[in-house]
Design a protein around this motif. Sequence first.
Motif, PDB file in Angstrom:
ATOM      1  N   VAL A 135     -36.760  24.910 -19.873  1.00 51.55           N
ATOM      2  CA  VAL A 135     -36.192  24.900 -18.526  1.00 51.55           C
ATOM      3  C   VAL A 135     -36.586  26.174 -17.780  1.00 51.55           C
ATOM      4  O   VAL A 135     -36.254  27.282 -18.205  1.00 51.55           O
ATOM      5  CB  VAL A 135     -34.654  24.757 -18.585  1.00 51.55           C
ATOM      6  CG1 VAL A 135     -34.059  24.787 -17.181  1.00 51.55           C
ATOM      7  CG2 VAL A 135     -34.264  23.474 -19.296  1.00 51.55           C
ATOM      8  N   GLU A 136     -37.359  25.993 -16.703  1.00 46.93           N
ATOM      9  CA  GLU A 136     -37.782  27.096 -15.821  1.00 46.93           C
ATOM     10  C   GLU A 136     -38.324  28.330 -16.542  1.00 46.93           C
ATOM     11  O   GLU A 136     -37.898  29.460 -16.257  1.00 46.93           O
ATOM     12  CB  GLU A 136     -36.620  27.494 -14.891  1.00 46.93           C
ATOM     13  CG  GLU A 136     -36.206  26.358 -13.979  1.00 46.93           C
ATOM     14  CD  GLU A 136     -35.105  26.748 -12.968  1.00 46.93           C
ATOM     15  OE1 GLU A 136     -34.786  27.949 -12.842  1.00 46.93           O
ATOM     16  OE2 GLU A 136     -34.578  25.833 -12.319  1.00 46.93           O
ATOM     17  N   PRO A 137     -39.272  28.138 -17.465  1.00 53.21           N
ATOM     18  CA  PRO A 137     -39.857  29.319 -18.122  1.00 53.21           C
ATOM     19  C   PRO A 137     -40.649  30.125 -17.101  1.00 53.21           C
ATOM     20  O   PRO A 137     -41.250  29.556 -16.193  1.00 53.21           O
ATOM     21  CB  PRO A 137     -40.785  28.711 -19.168  1.00 53.21           C
ATOM     22  CG  PRO A 137     -41.184  27.383 -18.593  1.00 53.21           C
ATOM     23  CD  PRO A 137     -39.959  26.893 -17.863  1.00 53.21           C
ATOM     24  N   GLU A 138     -40.643  31.449 -17.247  1.00 51.75           N
ATOM     25  CA  GLU A 138     -41.371  32.258 -16.267  1.00 51.75           C
ATOM     26  C   GLU A 138     -42.518  33.069 -16.862  1.00 51.75           C
ATOM     27  O   GLU A 138     -43.309  33.635 -16.115  1.00 51.75           O
ATOM     28  CB  GLU A 138     -40.426  33.168 -15.492  1.00 51.75           C
ATOM     29  CG  GLU A 138     -39.643  34.139 -16.353  1.00 51.75           C
ATOM     30  CD  GLU A 138     -38.719  35.028 -15.496  1.00 51.75           C
ATOM     31  OE1 GLU A 138     -38.527  36.193 -15.877  1.00 51.75           O
ATOM     32  OE2 GLU A 138     -38.223  34.535 -14.473  1.00 51.75           O
ATOM     33  N   SER A 151     -39.318  22.312 -13.990  1.00 46.05           N
ATOM     34  CA  SER A 151     -39.539  23.283 -12.905  1.00 46.05           C
ATOM     35  C   SER A 151     -40.049  24.641 -13.390  1.00 46.05           C
ATOM     36  O   SER A 151     -39.355  25.652 -13.260  1.00 46.05           O
ATOM     37  CB  SER A 151     -38.227  23.522 -12.135  1.00 46.05           C
ATOM     38  OG  SER A 151     -37.630  22.321 -11.780  1.00 46.05           O
ATOM     39  N   PRO A 152     -41.261  24.679 -13.903  1.00 47.36           N
ATOM     40  CA  PRO A 152     -41.779  25.970 -14.398  1.00 47.36           C
ATOM     41  C   PRO A 152     -41.819  27.014 -13.290  1.00 47.36           C
ATOM     42  O   PRO A 152     -42.153  26.691 -12.149  1.00 47.36           O
ATOM     43  CB  PRO A 152     -43.191  25.626 -14.887  1.00 47.36           C
ATOM     44  CG  PRO A 152     -43.536  24.308 -14.262  1.00 47.36           C
ATOM     45  CD  PRO A 152     -42.245  23.592 -14.069  1.00 47.36           C
ATOM     46  N   GLY A 191     -34.662  15.936 -28.999  1.00 46.48           N
ATOM     47  CA  GLY A 191     -35.045  16.875 -27.947  1.00 46.48           C
ATOM     48  C   GLY A 191     -34.429  18.244 -28.204  1.00 46.48           C
ATOM     49  O   GLY A 191     -33.254  18.336 -28.567  1.00 46.48           O
ATOM     50  N   PHE A 192     -35.225  19.285 -28.057  1.00 45.03           N
ATOM     51  CA  PHE A 192     -34.714  20.665 -28.208  1.00 45.03           C
ATOM     52  C   PHE A 192     -34.927  21.375 -26.876  1.00 45.03           C
ATOM     53  O   PHE A 192     -36.064  21.466 -26.408  1.00 45.03           O
ATOM     54  CB  PHE A 192     -35.427  21.387 -29.348  1.00 45.03           C
ATOM     55  CG  PHE A 192     -35.113  20.767 -30.688  1.00 45.03           C
ATOM     56  CD1 PHE A 192     -33.981  21.162 -31.402  1.00 45.03           C
ATOM     57  CD2 PHE A 192     -35.919  19.757 -31.212  1.00 45.03           C
ATOM     58  CE1 PHE A 192     -33.667  20.575 -32.614  1.00 45.03           C
ATOM     59  CE2 PHE A 192     -35.610  19.163 -32.436  1.00 45.03           C
ATOM     60  CZ  PHE A 192     -34.481  19.563 -33.138  1.00 45.03           C
ATOM     61  N   ILE A 193     -33.837  21.862 -26.294  1.00 45.01           N
ATOM     62  CA  ILE A 193     -33.871  22.381 -24.927  1.00 45.01           C
ATOM     63  C   ILE A 193     -33.669  23.892 -24.924  1.00 45.01           C
ATOM     64  O   ILE A 193     -32.661  24.399 -25.423  1.00 45.01           O
ATOM     65  CB  ILE A 193     -32.776  21.698 -24.059  1.00 45.01           C
ATOM     66  CG1 ILE A 193     -33.051  20.200 -23.999  1.00 45.01           C
ATOM     67  CG2 ILE A 193     -32.749  22.267 -22.650  1.00 45.01           C
ATOM     68  CD1 ILE A 193     -32.404  19.401 -25.090  1.00 45.01           C
ATOM     69  N   PHE A 194     -34.654  24.593 -24.359  1.00 45.01           N
ATOM     70  CA  PHE A 194     -34.635  26.062 -24.328  1.00 45.01           C
ATOM     71  C   PHE A 194     -34.535  26.537 -22.882  1.00 45.01           C
ATOM     72  O   PHE A 194     -35.255  26.038 -22.013  1.00 45.01           O
ATOM     73  CB  PHE A 194     -35.934  26.604 -24.938  1.00 45.01           C
ATOM     74  CG  PHE A 194     -36.103  26.242 -26.396  1.00 45.01           C
ATOM     75  CD1 PHE A 194     -35.741  27.137 -27.395  1.00 45.01           C
ATOM     76  CD2 PHE A 194     -36.619  25.003 -26.760  1.00 45.01           C
ATOM     77  CE1 PHE A 194     -35.893  26.807 -28.726  1.00 45.01           C
ATOM     78  CE2 PHE A 194     -36.770  24.665 -28.101  1.00 45.01           C
ATOM     79  CZ  PHE A 194     -36.407  25.566 -29.085  1.00 45.01           C
ATOM     80  N   GLY A 195     -33.691  27.537 -22.641  1.00 43.89           N
ATOM     81  CA  GLY A 195     -33.460  28.015 -21.277  1.00 43.89           C
ATOM     82  C   GLY A 195     -34.413  29.106 -20.837  1.00 43.89           C
ATOM     83  O   GLY A 195     -35.410  29.405 -21.508  1.00 43.89           O
ATOM     84  N   ARG A 196     -34.085  29.696 -19.719  1.00 45.73           N
ATOM     85  CA  ARG A 196     -34.903  30.743 -19.102  1.00 45.73           C
ATOM     86  C   ARG A 196     -34.921  32.012 -19.968  1.00 45.73           C
ATOM     87  O   ARG A 196     -33.937  32.316 -20.640  1.00 45.73           O
ATOM     88  CB  ARG A 196     -34.298  31.097 -17.745  1.00 45.73           C
ATOM     89  CG  ARG A 196     -34.244  29.923 -16.797  1.00 45.73           C
ATOM     90  CD  ARG A 196     -33.076  30.017 -15.829  1.00 45.73           C
ATOM     91  NE  ARG A 196     -32.915  28.755 -15.107  1.00 45.73           N
ATOM     92  CZ  ARG A 196     -32.203  27.715 -15.591  1.00 45.73           C
ATOM     93  NH1 ARG A 196     -31.580  27.778 -16.750  1.00 45.73           N
ATOM     94  NH2 ARG A 196     -32.125  26.607 -14.894  1.00 45.73           N
TER      95      ARG A 196
END
Lengths: 236, 236
Positions: A7-10, A34-35, A107-112
Amino acid sequence: MVRIILVEPEGPENLGMIARAMANMGHKELYVVSPACDILSSPSLKYALHARGILENAIIVSALEDALLDCDISFALTRRQGQYRQPDVYLPELGNILTGLEARKLGFIFGRERNGLLAEEVMLCDMILTIPSSSDYPSLNLAQAVMLVLYELMRISFNSMRKSQKPRLDEQIEKTSISVKKVLRELGYYKGLGDDKVDFIVRKAVSRASANRKAAVRIENLFSHILSRIKSTEDV
Amino acid sequence: MVRIILVEPEGPENLGMIARAMANMGHKELYVVSPACDILSSPSLKYALHARGILENAIIVSALEDALLDCDISFALTRRQGQYRQPDVYLPELGNILTGLEARKLGFIFGRERNGLLAEEVMLCDMILTIPSSSDYPSLNLAQAVMLVLYELMRISFNSMRKSQKPRLDEQIEKTSISVKKVLRELGYYKGLGDDKVDFIVRKAVSRASANRKAAVRIENLFSHILSRIKSTEDV
């Protein structure tokens, strides 16, 4: 089937390292919500090395819901516990949860990088997955966290594979133990000890010394050589 | 005690990530053999984040022998097997080797980013440690490899810690199962099934559903509520 959802990696370097980690552990399904960077920028590709195909085929979506749509079970990676209603699981215990679920899409979900997943994103997932870490510095790099989850998944199937090989190792340890005991007997090494006790001590030592079947075979061969050498000395 | 030993690392970013991984997993002893970069350069410190102290206190030596001197057991990380005489261990099986060795100093030796450890360096170590990976792309990033070893070490103590907590979870699963069975009985849900069989089915389901004690308590509370609701409906 495993899907990694970011999720939104920067950090483009993180994206590259994640692609490489996925290739290392045999996975390829990457979703990016939303990268906040160009996932095919040159630092990304530099760190992906031979795994650039995973970045090229990554699916970009604008909402986490879209990435979760066809996941049977979704795990939100977060270490802030107690504030959510979902049950939480520690990564080393993931195997307990997955028993019997092989055919499902996980599914494995990783944050910012900076602030992880929002509470409402965590709520969309079925479970919370936490990587135990030091209380002095608990926050892991994003790509490291992804790698640990993929390693734990590999570990689960690795263990069941090795368990099925176990009998061959056990058999070899038995053979090796016999070979060791012959030498000990020849040397008069365990006079006064009961056979049961000697069996136990030798088997335990051989077992500790044998990381795998090949190592146990090596030890068996070594002791066979020692035995024949001792016997030939006696003959002189 | 764990010592991480890097042989001629050339990527400052990797050094930074390794320091962070060490802090994340509660370790601080870093030895670097003839670094091919400045270990305190700005990319290093950027990736180390709050773990720069580990880089500042790292011990630089010019020969691997110096780093191994006071290690009781040393593990060479390499995936090229079969060419060495030492027994080889797969990372998920490291726990088997370490059983009973807690008080020892363990050294883990990682080679260069491009070409790993030389054969003569591997020969200096006691064992070969291999991280299982995909045959399509087996080569892991250096910092990822270090993190996986540290995670596996944490996992070993985590598991023994969790095992000692098990009785509390078991007790709670028993309590939760009783609460679930009351509801099932009230609903006439298991007529004709023996008590033993019901006990077994319910306990298994509760156990699967409860990742930890807190989750088991939540399920118990839920079923207590259901029970009082069902009973109050009957009263009307």
